[in-house]
Design a protein around this motif. Structure first.
Motif, PDB file in Angstrom:
ATOM      1  N   ASN A  40      28.484  31.722  62.459  1.00 18.17           N
ATOM      2  CA  ASN A  40      28.843  32.885  61.651  1.00 18.17           C
ATOM      3  C   ASN A  40      28.923  32.471  60.191  1.00 18.17           C
ATOM      4  O   ASN A  40      29.994  32.444  59.610  1.00 18.17           O
ATOM      5  N   PRO A  41      27.786  32.137  59.594  1.00 16.06           N
ATOM      6  CA  PRO A  41      27.846  31.722  58.185  1.00 16.06           C
ATOM      7  C   PRO A  41      28.163  32.927  57.296  1.00 16.06           C
ATOM      8  O   PRO A  41      27.654  34.019  57.509  1.00 16.06           O
ATOM      9  N   HIS A  42      29.057  32.725  56.356  1.00 19.37           N
ATOM     10  CA  HIS A  42      29.398  33.797  55.420  1.00 19.37           C
ATOM     11  C   HIS A  42      30.083  33.182  54.205  1.00 19.37           C
ATOM     12  O   HIS A  42      30.613  32.080  54.266  1.00 19.37           O
ATOM     13  N   PRO A  43      30.082  33.923  53.107  1.00 18.71           N
ATOM     14  CA  PRO A  43      30.805  33.443  51.932  1.00 18.71           C
ATOM     15  C   PRO A  43      32.301  33.401  52.220  1.00 18.71           C
ATOM     16  O   PRO A  43      32.794  34.123  53.093  1.00 18.71           O
ATOM     17  N   ARG A  44      33.008  32.588  51.496  1.00 19.54           N
ATOM     18  CA  ARG A  44      34.460  32.488  51.645  1.00 19.54           C
ATOM     19  C   ARG A  44      35.125  33.659  50.932  1.00 19.54           C
ATOM     20  O   ARG A  44      34.789  33.970  49.800  1.00 19.54           O
ATOM     21  N   PHE A  45      36.079  34.312  51.600  1.00 16.80           N
ATOM     22  CA  PHE A  45      36.845  35.409  51.021  1.00 16.80           C
ATOM     23  C   PHE A  45      38.318  35.054  51.064  1.00 16.80           C
ATOM     24  O   PHE A  45      38.792  34.475  52.036  1.00 16.80           O
ATOM     25  N   SER A  46      39.033  35.427  50.014  1.00 18.76           N
ATOM     26  CA  SER A  46      40.469  35.204  49.964  1.00 18.76           C
ATOM     27  C   SER A  46      41.089  36.348  49.165  1.00 18.76           C
ATOM     28  O   SER A  46      40.746  36.552  47.998  1.00 18.76           O
ATOM     29  N   LEU A  47      41.978  37.109  49.791  1.00 19.19           N
ATOM     30  CA  LEU A  47      42.616  38.227  49.108  1.00 19.19           C
ATOM     31  C   LEU A  47      43.575  37.686  48.051  1.00 19.19           C
ATOM     32  O   LEU A  47      44.532  36.991  48.375  1.00 19.19           O
ATOM     33  N   ALA A  48      43.308  37.979  46.802  1.00 19.67           N
ATOM     34  CA  ALA A  48      44.108  37.461  45.698  1.00 19.67           C
ATOM     35  C   ALA A  48      45.237  38.407  45.312  1.00 19.67           C
ATOM     36  O   ALA A  48      46.343  37.980  45.019  1.00 19.67           O
ATOM     37  N   THR A  49      44.941  39.713  45.306  1.00 18.69           N
ATOM     38  CA  THR A  49      45.936  40.690  44.880  1.00 18.69           C
ATOM     39  C   THR A  49      45.549  42.070  45.385  1.00 18.69           C
ATOM     40  O   THR A  49      44.388  42.317  45.696  1.00 18.69           O
ATOM     41  N   VAL A  50      46.522  42.941  45.491  1.00 18.18           N
ATOM     42  CA  VAL A  50      46.299  44.354  45.760  1.00 18.18           C
ATOM     43  C   VAL A  50      46.576  45.052  44.437  1.00 18.18           C
ATOM     44  O   VAL A  50      47.628  44.845  43.824  1.00 18.18           O
ATOM     45  N   VAL A  51      45.634  45.876  43.973  1.00 18.47           N
ATOM     46  CA  VAL A  51      45.773  46.542  42.677  1.00 18.47           C
ATOM     47  C   VAL A  51      46.255  47.972  42.895  1.00 18.47           C
ATOM     48  O   VAL A  51      45.672  48.721  43.673  1.00 18.47           O
ATOM     49  N   VAL A  52      47.323  48.329  42.203  1.00 18.49           N
ATOM     50  CA  VAL A  52      47.923  49.655  42.306  1.00 18.49           C
ATOM     51  C   VAL A  52      47.682  50.392  40.994  1.00 18.49           C
ATOM     52  O   VAL A  52      48.130  49.952  39.934  1.00 18.49           O
TER      53      VAL A  52
END
Length: 163
Positions: A40-52
């Motif tokens: 399952n190759p894929h780019p790395r994702f990391s949730l940094a912030t939720v914008v309100v």
């Protein structure tokens, strides 16, 4: 939605900083089949912030900073980033001139909520009183006994619940 960015603001759509600058491509070490083919190759994702989005980012950030005890990590006149002292995903606030608060409970043809925050507390009554003292409003409709629904000063919903 208006999105304004300067080079100093976090940009979630760009990759991490690399020697080449912002937006570098990065992949994770992928699991492989016995023949070395990535499963399952894929780019790395990391949730940094939720914008309100809100009418006044500094004012709403101040409310959540006091409510959560989080630290201001970045501040501009129309953008504020908060992070928990122990690290982790942040909460950002972006001023939007055309912001309309959601209606809750939801009604057809009215502005719908896009998300809400669930905040764990030790004591619902004490935490609720504190939230109101900071500027929150207790919602009329309370669908559960062990959860309290509030509106923040900009009209977003958030829930306090016992852990």
């Amino acid at each position: 939605m208006t999105t304004r960015r300067t080079s100093t603001r976090p940009v979630a759509a760009q990759g991490p900083a690399t020697e080449e600058g912002r937006g570098g491509e990065e992949t994770t070490e992928a699991a492989t089949t016995g023949e070395g083919t990535p499963l399952n190759p894929h780019p790395r994702f990391s949730l940094a912030t939720v914008v309100v989005d809100c009418p006044d980012a500094p004012a709403l950030a101040d409310f959540y900073q006091r409510l959560l005890g989080w630290e201001v990590k970045f501040h501009e006149s129309d953008w504020v980033l908060l992070r928990p002292p122990e690290g982790g995903t942040g909460l950002s606030f972006q001023s939007e001139a055309a912001y309309r608060p959601p209606v809750w409970p939801e009604r057809a043809e009215e502005q719908q909520k896009m998300l809400h925050l669930d905040i764990r507390v030790d004591d619902l009554d004490e935490a609720g009183a504190y939230a109101v003292a900071l500027g929150a409003t207790l919602a009329e409709v309370q669908p559960q006994d062990d959860v309290r629904v509030f509106f923040d000063p900009a009209g977003h919903l958030f829930c306090l619940f016992l852990h």
